[in-house]
Design a protein around this motif. Structure first.
Motif, mmCIF file in Angstrom:
data_model
loop_
_atom_site.group_PDB
_atom_site.id
_atom_site.type_symbol
_atom_site.label_atom_id
_atom_site.label_comp_id
_atom_site.label_asym_id
_atom_site.label_seq_id
_atom_site.Cartn_x
_atom_site.Cartn_y
_atom_site.Cartn_z
ATOM 1 N N SER A 94 0.835 -1.200 0.000
ATOM 2 C CA SER A 94 0.000 0.000 0.000
ATOM 3 C C SER A 94 0.867 1.246 0.000
ATOM 4 N N THR A 95 0.182 2.403 -0.025
ATOM 5 C CA THR A 95 0.861 3.689 -0.105
ATOM 6 C C THR A 95 1.906 3.853 0.988
ATOM 7 N N GLN A 96 3.026 4.416 0.610
ATOM 8 C CA GLN A 96 4.125 4.616 1.542
ATOM 9 C C GLN A 96 3.929 5.868 2.376
ATOM 10 N N GLN B 85 2.363 6.174 -4.157
ATOM 11 C CA GLN B 85 2.695 7.306 -3.302
ATOM 12 C C GLN B 85 1.748 8.465 -3.598
ATOM 13 N N TYR C 48 -2.262 10.501 -7.006
ATOM 14 C CA TYR C 48 -1.688 9.220 -6.616
ATOM 15 C C TYR C 48 -0.755 8.771 -7.740
ATOM 16 N N HIS D 219 -4.764 6.872 2.336
ATOM 17 C CA HIS D 219 -3.836 5.975 1.661
ATOM 18 C C HIS D 219 -4.524 5.325 0.460
ATOM 19 N N TRP D 220 -3.725 4.974 -0.515
ATOM 20 C CA TRP D 220 -4.216 4.205 -1.661
ATOM 21 C C TRP D 220 -4.686 2.840 -1.159
#
Length: 540
Positions: free
Chosen positions: A3-5, A189, A179, A418-419
């Motif tokens: 997932s998103t950092q 990210q 994104y 978050h993504w």
């Protein structure tokens, strides 16, 4: 892929795209602003890097802005917006001087810059760096950006979608970031920015044969459309008349300057044919030359025609076209002696995201510049070498507008979610992506190409609706990849092209249909709005 950092990366300005338009804007912004510039691949890629011919501008006393404006309006088939054309052309000399000041090594002849002439131009006004102008411009601007302390460069970063306040169910809609997939790490990210710029180029990769790089997948146009922006004139897809025809020569363009310096188009038997189609012969605008070649190829059933400049001195050819000479020689073609086999190929997207004279779109906080944008300059057909000019002029104009906006307004920092990848899995059927990509490009070439009919367009519309449904289902169930992101964007843009083409009941410029072979008396842009656009139910 995970997932998103962590925390979003924060910048004053996020520039999605690293060609001439994006780099010009980044370099024109005040040095106290933090700027992120994203490239979906390596920086030495994209349409600017591949551009050969040059940049059109009025640089000699015997030329005039009025003549350049007239040439542009004629090439645009009376659909260009005169105020946009006048603005861009009058800014031409200033833009060229800025490039010279940056260090772009334009070709000189004695104590002057050498100017060449291309199709549709009434004067020699194309300033160039041999036959690799785009590379010279791009490498120079990239070096300046690398040296700038306020500019952060990110290669191998593919934008997925824009982030807007509306998507986060917040009032006062505006663009607040994007994104982005890091292709190296596989992580998504979030980039948060006060102003976002789309400079992602065009969508010529929607066609089977193209002069463009693999990255020309209409990303900015598709993202802007999904975010609620209008697009215009997507039916006007320019096919460059002369791409090298060779099984190993992927996407190699033979510059229009070859015809500008006396190159002649020949049939396989050596007969010259362009004078029968237009009194300007090889120097007619690109739409006319491309249709003539297409006509002769279909009439004769031949795979290509030939472009011959071997009657000019060998030294002249090698000096003015060193890149073309060497590339052709690598394939066993000595252009000082032999004609060059050529075919038309998709080259430039004349439509795009609607903007004002400063690059602002319908969405607050979002700009579009370069080939991504519809400014009104090109009308129904782009005049040769006006594209890089538009990139520089609008890069500078948008930078001024962004700078003013950031000085005059306060911006709320919004928490970005978050993504979410909790409901998707890794794909074990990537063959679907390559199959859909191939199918899309083939039916776009066959049905929405140089010559169109209503029946062909309807067939294309039926196929794109099925593809959109399949791609939407795939996108919803599997983790994103760069190939999937590009396919999704390309399918979206193909849909816009097809619908725009169906709605234009005339032949004008680059849109030629056998069912409506004449131009209509009323001149209108084709404007599509997401607010009244009906997607198939399964795609919404």
């Amino acid at each position: 892929m995970s997932s998103t950092q962590g925390t979003p990366l924060d910048y004053d300005v996020l520039v999605i795209g690293s060609g001439a338009a994006g780099l010009t804007l980044a370099l024109q912004l005040p040095s106290h602003l933090s700027v992120a510039v994203l490239s979906k691949a390596d920086f030495e890629s994209g349409s600017t890097w591949m551009a050969q011919g040059g940049i059109a501008a009025v640089l000699e006393p015997d030329d005039s802005a009025e003549d350049h404006i007239r040439d542009t309006l004629v090439a645009g088939a009376d659909l260009s917006r005169p105020e946009a054309v006048s603005h861009i052309i009058h800014e031409g000399p200033t833009s060229i001087q800025w490039l010279i000041d940056q260090g772009v090594p334009f070709t000189r002849e004695n104590d002057h810059y050498h100017l060449t002439k291309e199709g549709g131009h009434s004067h020699r006004r194309i300033i160039h760096a041999a036959d690799a102008t785009g590379r010279a411009v791009h490498s120079t601007l990239l070096q300046r950006a690398t040296e700038a302390t306020n500019i952060s460069l990110f290669d191998q970063h593919v934008a997925i979608d824009l982030i807007t306040r509306r998507k986060l169910r917040l009032p006062q809609n505006r663009c607040i970031g994007a994104y982005v997939l890091n292709s190296r790490s596989g992580h998504v990210q979030a980039f948060r920015a006060k102003q976002v710029v789309l400079a992602t180029g065009g969508a010529a990769k929607a066609y089977l044969y193209t002069s463009n790089s693999d990255g020309s997948t209409g990303d900015g146009i598709a993202m802007a459309w999904r975010a609620g922006c209008r697009v215009a004139n997507m039916e006007f897809n320019q096919f460059h008349p002369t791409c090298l025809y060779h099984p190993q020569a992927k996407s190699f363009l033979i510059s229009e300057a070859v015809r500008g310096e006396g190159g002649r188009l020949l049939l396989p038997d050596g007969t010259r044919f362009m004078p029968a189609f237009d009194e300007r012969a090889e120097l007619a605008p690109r739409d006319i030359v491309a249709r003539a070649i297409d006509h002769e190829m279909k009439r004769l059933g031949c795979d290509c025609v030939y472009l011959d400049i071997s009657h000019r001195p060998a030294g002249f050819i090698k000096e003015h076209f060193p890149t073309i000479y060497q590339r052709c020689l690598d394939y066993g073609i000595d252009i000082t002696r032999d004609p060059i086999p050529v075919v038309p190929a998709a080259h430039y997207t004349c439509g795009g995201v609607m903007t004002d004279s400063e690059g602002r779109t319908d969405l607050e906080g979002l700009y579009a510049i370069g080939e991504t944008a519809f400014t009104g300059l090109h009308g129904a057909n782009r005049l040769a070498s006006n594209s890089l000019l538009e990139c520089i002029v609008f890069g500078m104009a948008a930078a001024r507008s962004i700078s003013n906006a950031l000085e005059q307004s306060q911006f709320e920092t919004v928490e970005l979610p978050h993504w979410d990848e909790s409901l998707v899995t890794n794909s074990d059927e990537d063959v679907i992506i390559s199959h859909n990509w191939d199918e899309l490009r083939r039916f776009m070439w066959d049905y929405v190409g140089i010559v169109r009919t209503t029946k062909r367009l309807q067939r294309a519309q039926h196929r794109i609706e099925l593809l959109l449904q399949e791609i939407a289902e795939y996108y919803s169930n599997y983790r994103v990849s760069s190939d999937l992101i590009e396919l999704r964007n390309l399918a979206t843009v193909a849909e816009l092209i097809i619908r725009s083409a169906i709605s234009r009941k005339e032949s004008r410029g680059l849109h030629y249909t056998l069912d409506y072979p004449k131009a209509a008396q009323e001149r209108m842009d084709t404007v599509l709005s997401p607010l009244n656009f009906q997607w198939p139910d399964s795609v919404r």
